[in-house]
Design a protein around this motif. Sequence first.
Motif, PDB file in Angstrom:
ATOM      1  N   VAL A   1      -3.203  14.049   8.874  1.00  0.00           N
ATOM      2  CA  VAL A   1      -3.172  12.635   9.261  1.00  0.00           C
ATOM      3  C   VAL A   1      -2.223  11.861   8.355  1.00  0.00           C
ATOM      4  O   VAL A   1      -1.407  11.044   8.818  1.00  0.00           O
ATOM      5  N   ILE A   2      -2.320  12.119   7.055  1.00  0.00           N
ATOM      6  CA  ILE A   2      -1.481  11.412   6.082  1.00  0.00           C
ATOM      7  C   ILE A   2      -0.012  11.757   6.289  1.00  0.00           C
ATOM      8  O   ILE A   2       0.859  10.873   6.287  1.00  0.00           O
ATOM      9  N   ASP A   3       0.300  13.033   6.488  1.00  0.00           N
ATOM     10  CA  ASP A   3       1.685  13.466   6.665  1.00  0.00           C
ATOM     11  C   ASP A   3       2.308  12.807   7.891  1.00  0.00           C
ATOM     12  O   ASP A   3       3.449  12.345   7.860  1.00  0.00           O
ATOM     13  N   GLN A   4       1.541  12.731   8.959  1.00  0.00           N
ATOM     14  CA  GLN A   4       2.046  12.088  10.172  1.00  0.00           C
ATOM     15  C   GLN A   4       2.298  10.598   9.945  1.00  0.00           C
ATOM     16  O   GLN A   4       3.319  10.059  10.368  1.00  0.00           O
ATOM     17  N   GLN A   5       1.380   9.950   9.242  1.00  0.00           N
ATOM     18  CA  GLN A   5       1.532   8.520   8.976  1.00  0.00           C
ATOM     19  C   GLN A   5       2.731   8.246   8.082  1.00  0.00           C
ATOM     20  O   GLN A   5       3.481   7.292   8.294  1.00  0.00           O
ATOM     21  N   LEU A   6       2.944   9.086   7.070  1.00  0.00           N
ATOM     22  CA  LEU A   6       4.054   8.896   6.149  1.00  0.00           C
ATOM     23  C   LEU A   6       5.399   9.030   6.847  1.00  0.00           C
ATOM     24  O   LEU A   6       6.404   8.481   6.381  1.00  0.00           O
ATOM     25  N   SER A   7       5.428   9.744   7.945  1.00  0.00           N
ATOM     26  CA  SER A   7       6.675   9.903   8.705  1.00  0.00           C
ATOM     27  C   SER A   7       7.025   8.649   9.492  1.00  0.00           C
ATOM     28  O   SER A   7       8.173   8.466   9.895  1.00  0.00           O
ATOM     29  N   GLN A   8       6.048   7.790   9.704  1.00  0.00           N
ATOM     30  CA  GLN A   8       6.245   6.655  10.599  1.00  0.00           C
ATOM     31  C   GLN A   8       6.475   5.336   9.866  1.00  0.00           C
ATOM     32  O   GLN A   8       7.355   4.567  10.235  1.00  0.00           O
ATOM     33  N   GLN A   9       5.658   5.056   8.857  1.00  0.00           N
ATOM     34  CA  GLN A   9       5.705   3.750   8.199  1.00  0.00           C
ATOM     35  C   GLN A   9       5.412   3.887   6.706  1.00  0.00           C
ATOM     36  O   GLN A   9       4.732   4.822   6.280  1.00  0.00           O
ATOM     37  N   SER A  10       5.932   2.940   5.951  1.00  0.00           N
ATOM     38  CA  SER A  10       5.586   2.878   4.539  1.00  0.00           C
ATOM     39  C   SER A  10       4.090   2.594   4.419  1.00  0.00           C
ATOM     40  O   SER A  10       3.580   1.647   5.015  1.00  0.00           O
ATOM     41  N   THR A  11       3.407   3.423   3.633  1.00  0.00           N
ATOM     42  CA  THR A  11       1.947   3.406   3.634  1.00  0.00           C
ATOM     43  C   THR A  11       1.400   3.508   2.216  1.00  0.00           C
ATOM     44  O   THR A  11       1.938   4.220   1.376  1.00  0.00           O
ATOM     45  N   LEU A  12       0.314   2.790   1.957  1.00  0.00           N
ATOM     46  CA  LEU A  12      -0.457   2.965   0.731  1.00  0.00           C
ATOM     47  C   LEU A  12      -1.724   3.716   1.094  1.00  0.00           C
ATOM     48  O   LEU A  12      -2.547   3.230   1.877  1.00  0.00           O
ATOM     49  N   ILE A  13      -1.890   4.918   0.534  1.00  0.00           N
ATOM     50  CA  ILE A  13      -3.076   5.735   0.764  1.00  0.00           C
ATOM     51  C   ILE A  13      -3.997   5.557  -0.431  1.00  0.00           C
ATOM     52  O   ILE A  13      -3.627   5.882  -1.561  1.00  0.00           O
ATOM     53  N   ALA A  14      -5.186   5.031  -0.198  1.00  0.00           N
ATOM     54  CA  ALA A  14      -6.131   4.760  -1.289  1.00  0.00           C
ATOM     55  C   ALA A  14      -7.428   5.523  -1.028  1.00  0.00           C
ATOM     56  O   ALA A  14      -8.188   5.186  -0.115  1.00  0.00           O
ATOM     57  N   VAL A  15      -7.656   6.557  -1.831  1.00  0.00           N
ATOM     58  CA  VAL A  15      -8.854   7.384  -1.690  1.00  0.00           C
ATOM     59  C   VAL A  15      -9.468   7.603  -3.069  1.00  0.00           C
ATOM     60  O   VAL A  15      -8.826   7.357  -4.091  1.00  0.00           O
ATOM     61  N   GLY A  16     -10.698   8.075  -3.114  1.00  0.00           N
ATOM     62  CA  GLY A  16     -11.355   8.337  -4.381  1.00  0.00           C
ATOM     63  C   GLY A  16     -10.510   9.210  -5.294  1.00  0.00           C
ATOM     64  O   GLY A  16      -9.866  10.163  -4.848  1.00  0.00           O
ATOM     65  N   SER A  17     -10.503   8.887  -6.571  1.00  0.00           N
ATOM     66  CA  SER A  17      -9.619   9.564  -7.525  1.00  0.00           C
ATOM     67  C   SER A  17      -9.805  11.075  -7.556  1.00  0.00           C
ATOM     68  O   SER A  17      -8.859  11.816  -7.803  1.00  0.00           O
ATOM     69  N   ALA A  18     -11.026  11.542  -7.313  1.00  0.00           N
ATOM     70  CA  ALA A  18     -11.270  12.980  -7.339  1.00  0.00           C
ATOM     71  C   ALA A  18     -10.447  13.726  -6.295  1.00  0.00           C
ATOM     72  O   ALA A  18     -10.167  14.914  -6.440  1.00  0.00           O
ATOM     73  N   HIS A  19     -10.045  13.012  -5.238  1.00  0.00           N
ATOM     74  CA  HIS A  19      -9.267  13.655  -4.179  1.00  0.00           C
ATOM     75  C   HIS A  19      -7.808  13.904  -4.573  1.00  0.00           C
ATOM     76  O   HIS A  19      -7.082  14.581  -3.853  1.00  0.00           O
ATOM     77  N   LEU A  20      -7.375  13.367  -5.697  1.00  0.00           N
ATOM     78  CA  LEU A  20      -5.992  13.560  -6.139  1.00  0.00           C
ATOM     79  C   LEU A  20      -5.835  14.814  -6.986  1.00  0.00           C
ATOM     80  O   LEU A  20      -4.724  15.295  -7.174  1.00  0.00           O
ATOM     81  N   MET A  21      -6.930  15.362  -7.513  1.00  0.00           N
ATOM     82  CA  MET A  21      -6.877  16.307  -8.622  1.00  0.00           C
ATOM     83  C   MET A  21      -6.849  17.772  -8.204  1.00  0.00           C
ATOM     84  O   MET A  21      -7.397  18.146  -7.177  1.00  0.00           O
ATOM     85  N   GLY A  22      -6.214  18.585  -9.043  1.00  0.00           N
ATOM     86  CA  GLY A  22      -6.287  20.033  -8.893  1.00  0.00           C
ATOM     87  C   GLY A  22      -5.361  20.602  -7.840  1.00  0.00           C
ATOM     88  O   GLY A  22      -4.621  19.886  -7.166  1.00  0.00           O
ATOM     89  N   GLU A  23      -5.447  21.922  -7.675  1.00  0.00           N
ATOM     90  CA  GLU A  23      -4.530  22.605  -6.755  1.00  0.00           C
ATOM     91  C   GLU A  23      -4.803  22.259  -5.300  1.00  0.00           C
ATOM     92  O   GLU A  23      -3.930  22.429  -4.439  1.00  0.00           O
ATOM     93  N   ASN A  24      -6.005  21.789  -5.000  1.00  0.00           N
ATOM     94  CA  ASN A  24      -6.332  21.353  -3.644  1.00  0.00           C
ATOM     95  C   ASN A  24      -6.418  19.842  -3.533  1.00  0.00           C
ATOM     96  O   ASN A  24      -6.935  19.307  -2.551  1.00  0.00           O
ATOM     97  N   GLY A  25      -5.907  19.139  -4.551  1.00  0.00           N
ATOM     98  CA  GLY A  25      -5.858  17.688  -4.517  1.00  0.00           C
ATOM     99  C   GLY A  25      -4.659  17.193  -3.737  1.00  0.00           C
ATOM    100  O   GLY A  25      -3.691  17.928  -3.499  1.00  0.00           O
ATOM    101  N   LEU A  26      -4.690  15.943  -3.338  1.00  0.00           N
ATOM    102  CA  LEU A  26      -3.630  15.407  -2.484  1.00  0.00           C
ATOM    103  C   LEU A  26      -2.276  15.358  -3.173  1.00  0.00           C
ATOM    104  O   LEU A  26      -1.240  15.461  -2.509  1.00  0.00           O
ATOM    105  N   ILE A  27      -2.262  15.206  -4.495  1.00  0.00           N
ATOM    106  CA  ILE A  27      -0.973  15.214  -5.196  1.00  0.00           C
ATOM    107  C   ILE A  27      -0.270  16.541  -4.966  1.00  0.00           C
ATOM    108  O   ILE A  27       0.896  16.598  -4.553  1.00  0.00           O
ATOM    109  N   GLN A  28      -0.982  17.638  -5.230  1.00  0.00           N
ATOM    110  CA  GLN A  28      -0.381  18.959  -5.082  1.00  0.00           C
ATOM    111  C   GLN A  28      -0.126  19.301  -3.621  1.00  0.00           C
ATOM    112  O   GLN A  28       0.913  19.902  -3.279  1.00  0.00           O
TER     113      GLN A  28
END
Length: 330
Positions: free
Chosen positions: A288-315
Amino acid sequence: MKKIICLSLLLSTVLIGSLYAYTKKETSTSSSVGQTTEMITQSSEQSQQDTNKHRQTSSVLWRVEKSGKPVSYLLGTIHIGKIGSSLPKEMVQALSESKVLITEANMEPDFQELMQLSQLMLDPQGNLEQKLGEHDFRALASMTKNVPAQALKQFKPWAAFTLAMYGTPNGYSEEFGIDKLLTKQAITTDKERVFLEKIEEQLQFFADVPEEKIISALKVMLQNATSTQAETQKLIDFYEKNNLDQLAALTLNKENTLKNFPPNDQKYWAHWFYETLLKERNHHWLAVIDQQLSQQSTLIAVGSAHLMGENGLIQLLKNKGYTLTPISLN
């Protein structure tokens, strides 16, 4: 147990806000708090200069770029904040530069939605005090002072679990959580809002846990109420210092996270937290995020734990070819 309680508060930030809103409407114990966030503006050029000047290797706020796609932002949030606080100017700027705000769920559900949630979370014929025992129920009522004891008795055990896990230190409030402030700012500035999940879907992750495991975990939680709040404060401090590395060190340390669980339940809770709540949802959100990023400038705000580790959104976004640059918060 105390660590998973505190760490989970970074995940489903809308639960307590919705729950409090419902109980306040039903019991008329207090009026809802309305806050208007002051809008802070700053030019994109100056923002980029500040980013370069204070460049760092980690942050809760990241610039997301990929050739041929508009610049977007990824933000790890926390559900509570100091009463009277406002959004850091870098977060306001990221929202200002974005056409869309993506959050986990709707942070401003209407009354009808709250009534539907209450039907899922409450059991008018139930008696939580009988299931927990008088001593533990009184301890729970003491932790959740915003919910009258008579109303608390009607909570399903898993709903009481979600309520108890959010230990809010004195001087802090859910109304000043990053998610809430961003949502209000987005509404004020007429930003499009997109939700990764329905609130009911978030609640279902808790409702699906067997009741005996919930009650056992809740009893341990109540026994460790003081240390739980201390852990919560530690996480808040790391967040306010923009120290995602320390947040990750706490979150991803399975041994410490699980050491206070009953031995027979540790495998279950490890899978529930790290696989169900984090990994599976991150991978589901990614499309969902990848599709949205292709269309419009977007701020994705989710719980910090979702950013972390090899399965986090950053990686996961890096694996998709995006370049992510951490932004310093002054």
